[in-house]
Design a protein around this motif. Structure first.
Motif, mmCIF file in Angstrom:
data_model
loop_
_atom_site.group_PDB
_atom_site.id
_atom_site.type_symbol
_atom_site.label_atom_id
_atom_site.label_comp_id
_atom_site.label_asym_id
_atom_site.label_seq_id
_atom_site.Cartn_x
_atom_site.Cartn_y
_atom_site.Cartn_z
ATOM 1 N N TRP A 154 0.829 -1.203 0.000
ATOM 2 C CA TRP A 154 0.000 0.000 0.000
ATOM 3 C C TRP A 154 0.866 1.257 0.000
ATOM 4 O O TRP A 154 0.568 2.226 -0.701
ATOM 5 C CB TRP A 154 -0.916 0.015 1.224
ATOM 6 C CG TRP A 154 -2.188 -0.749 1.049
ATOM 7 C CD1 TRP A 154 -2.555 -1.886 1.696
ATOM 8 C CD2 TRP A 154 -3.261 -0.447 0.156
ATOM 9 N NE1 TRP A 154 -3.793 -2.318 1.271
ATOM 10 C CE2 TRP A 154 -4.261 -1.444 0.328
ATOM 11 C CE3 TRP A 154 -3.491 0.566 -0.775
ATOM 12 C CZ2 TRP A 154 -5.453 -1.454 -0.387
ATOM 13 C CZ3 TRP A 154 -4.688 0.550 -1.485
ATOM 14 C CH2 TRP A 154 -5.640 -0.446 -1.300
ATOM 15 N N LEU A 155 1.943 1.228 0.782
ATOM 16 C CA LEU A 155 2.852 2.376 0.822
ATOM 17 C C LEU A 155 3.493 2.591 -0.535
ATOM 18 O O LEU A 155 3.594 3.725 -1.024
ATOM 19 C CB LEU A 155 3.921 2.167 1.894
ATOM 20 C CG LEU A 155 4.965 3.283 2.045
ATOM 21 C CD1 LEU A 155 4.289 4.608 2.395
ATOM 22 C CD2 LEU A 155 5.994 2.908 3.111
ATOM 23 N N ILE A 173 1.618 9.352 -5.785
ATOM 24 C CA ILE A 173 2.103 10.708 -5.497
ATOM 25 C C ILE A 173 3.148 11.130 -6.525
ATOM 26 O O ILE A 173 3.165 12.276 -6.990
ATOM 27 C CB ILE A 173 2.690 10.778 -4.075
ATOM 28 C CG1 ILE A 173 1.568 10.610 -3.039
ATOM 29 C CG2 ILE A 173 3.418 12.094 -3.844
ATOM 30 C CD1 ILE A 173 2.067 10.466 -1.625
ATOM 31 N N CYS A 178 2.280 1.669 -3.461
ATOM 32 C CA CYS A 178 1.251 2.181 -4.371
ATOM 33 C C CYS A 178 1.015 3.666 -4.140
ATOM 34 O O CYS A 178 0.873 4.448 -5.092
ATOM 35 C CB CYS A 178 -0.052 1.404 -4.173
ATOM 36 S SG CYS A 178 -0.028 -0.296 -4.776
ATOM 37 N N GLY A 179 0.963 4.054 -2.861
ATOM 38 C CA GLY A 179 0.738 5.465 -2.536
ATOM 39 C C GLY A 179 1.857 6.354 -3.033
ATOM 40 O O GLY A 179 1.617 7.446 -3.570
#
Length: 301
Positions: free
Chosen positions: A262-263, A270, A265-266
């Motif tokens: 998830w990190l 960004i 992907c985030g």
């Protein structure tokens, strides 16, 4: 202009849905055959829709449609192999890297500057990809690699639409694009061994959805409306694609990512949005200066 933005946002919703339906269809249909069925059906639908327009068909439409169609074919062939090999959540995020590839393509072909903000985005995206590679059970697998290549092909397709299409009939151009992509998929299908295929309703519905909505509907609208916005603004809108794929993967397919994934992907998201946002603000500033100059008020230099 509001209508243009609404339509482009609507296309991202249907494109996001193509991740889900492609994943479902690939359970029974081999990837190149899926693309062949999708774009053959799309070409037949577009042929029916644009029947009265065929009298306006000319060499320019054939050349431009085929040129964009090659990028469309490469995009969708790599797309299905990527989706087959990884989750639609990861594929959607990695496909979004196309925004960072666009400046490189423009640099290579037209000699434009890449810019520090784009380089910063690429470095940040690399960090996100590393987190994806180390966060999942399979690491950065073959499907992830193909999905990254697909992002490059998407960038080529977006640039081709912006640079090659003019005031051509969008229906005829789309017809040539779909036929070109279908022909490319057909050649690959003939070259690769084809296993026994049993088509159930879910697979056929997946092909029908992908042919009608993300293909006939969305690409025709893209050809018609993307020309009214800059590549930067179009790219910013298209970053919504992975949002829909993440939602579909989580709620419908039950896909679950680790905290590290998830990190990653985030960070990739960004990395894509920041360069687009900066270029968008720069465009608005330039437009404001131009308007002030036209009105007789000196712009700030």
């Amino acid at each position: 202009m509001g209508q243009v933005y609404f339509i482009l946002i609507l296309t991202t919703f249907f494109w996001g849905g193509s991740f889900l339906f492609t994943k479902i269809g690939l359970r029974e249909i081999p990837p190149p055959l899926f693309v062949l069925m999708r774009f053959s059906l799309a070409a037949m639908i577009m042929l029916f829709v644009s029947g009265r327009r065929l009298k306006n068909f000319n060499r320019q439409i054939l050349w431009r449609g085929a040129a964009v169609g090659v990028t469309l074919g490469l995009t969708n062939i790599s797309f299905v192999f990527g989706v087959q090999g990884t989750s639609i959540s990861r594929a959607g995020i990695l496909n979004n890297l196309f925004v960072l590839f666009i400046p490189f393509i423009v640099k290579i072909v037209w000699g434009d500057r890449i810019g520090r903000i784009n380089l910063a985005g690429i470095i940040l995206a690399s960090v996100g990809i590393w987190l994806l590679a180390t966060g999942g059970s399979e690491g950065f697998n073959r499907g992830d690699l193909i999905s990254t290549f697909c992002a490059l092909m998407i960038a080529c397709q977006v640039v081709a639409v912006s640079k090659l299409l003019r005031d051509d009939d969008v229906y005829l151009v789309s017809l040539v694009q779909f036929a070109t992509a279908s022909l490319m998929a057909g050649c690959i299908t003939l070259l690769l061994p084809l296993p026994h295929v049993t088509l159930h309703r879910s697979a056929l519905l997946s092909v029908a959805y992908c042919a009608l909505f993300p293909t006939v509907f969305c690409f025709t609208l893209q050809n018609a409306y993307q020309r009214y916005v800059t590549a930067t603004r179009a790219g910013l809108i298209y970053t919504l694609d992975p949002v829909w794929s993440l939602v579909a993967g989580f709620f419908i397919l039950g896909e679950r990512l680790s905290a590290r994934e998830w990190l990653g992907c985030g960070i990739i998201f960004i990395a894509v949005v920041i360069p687009l946002g900066v270029r968008y603000l720069m465009e608005r500033r330039l437009v404001k200066r131009y308007v002030e100059t036209e009105d007789g008020v000196p712009g700030v230099t």
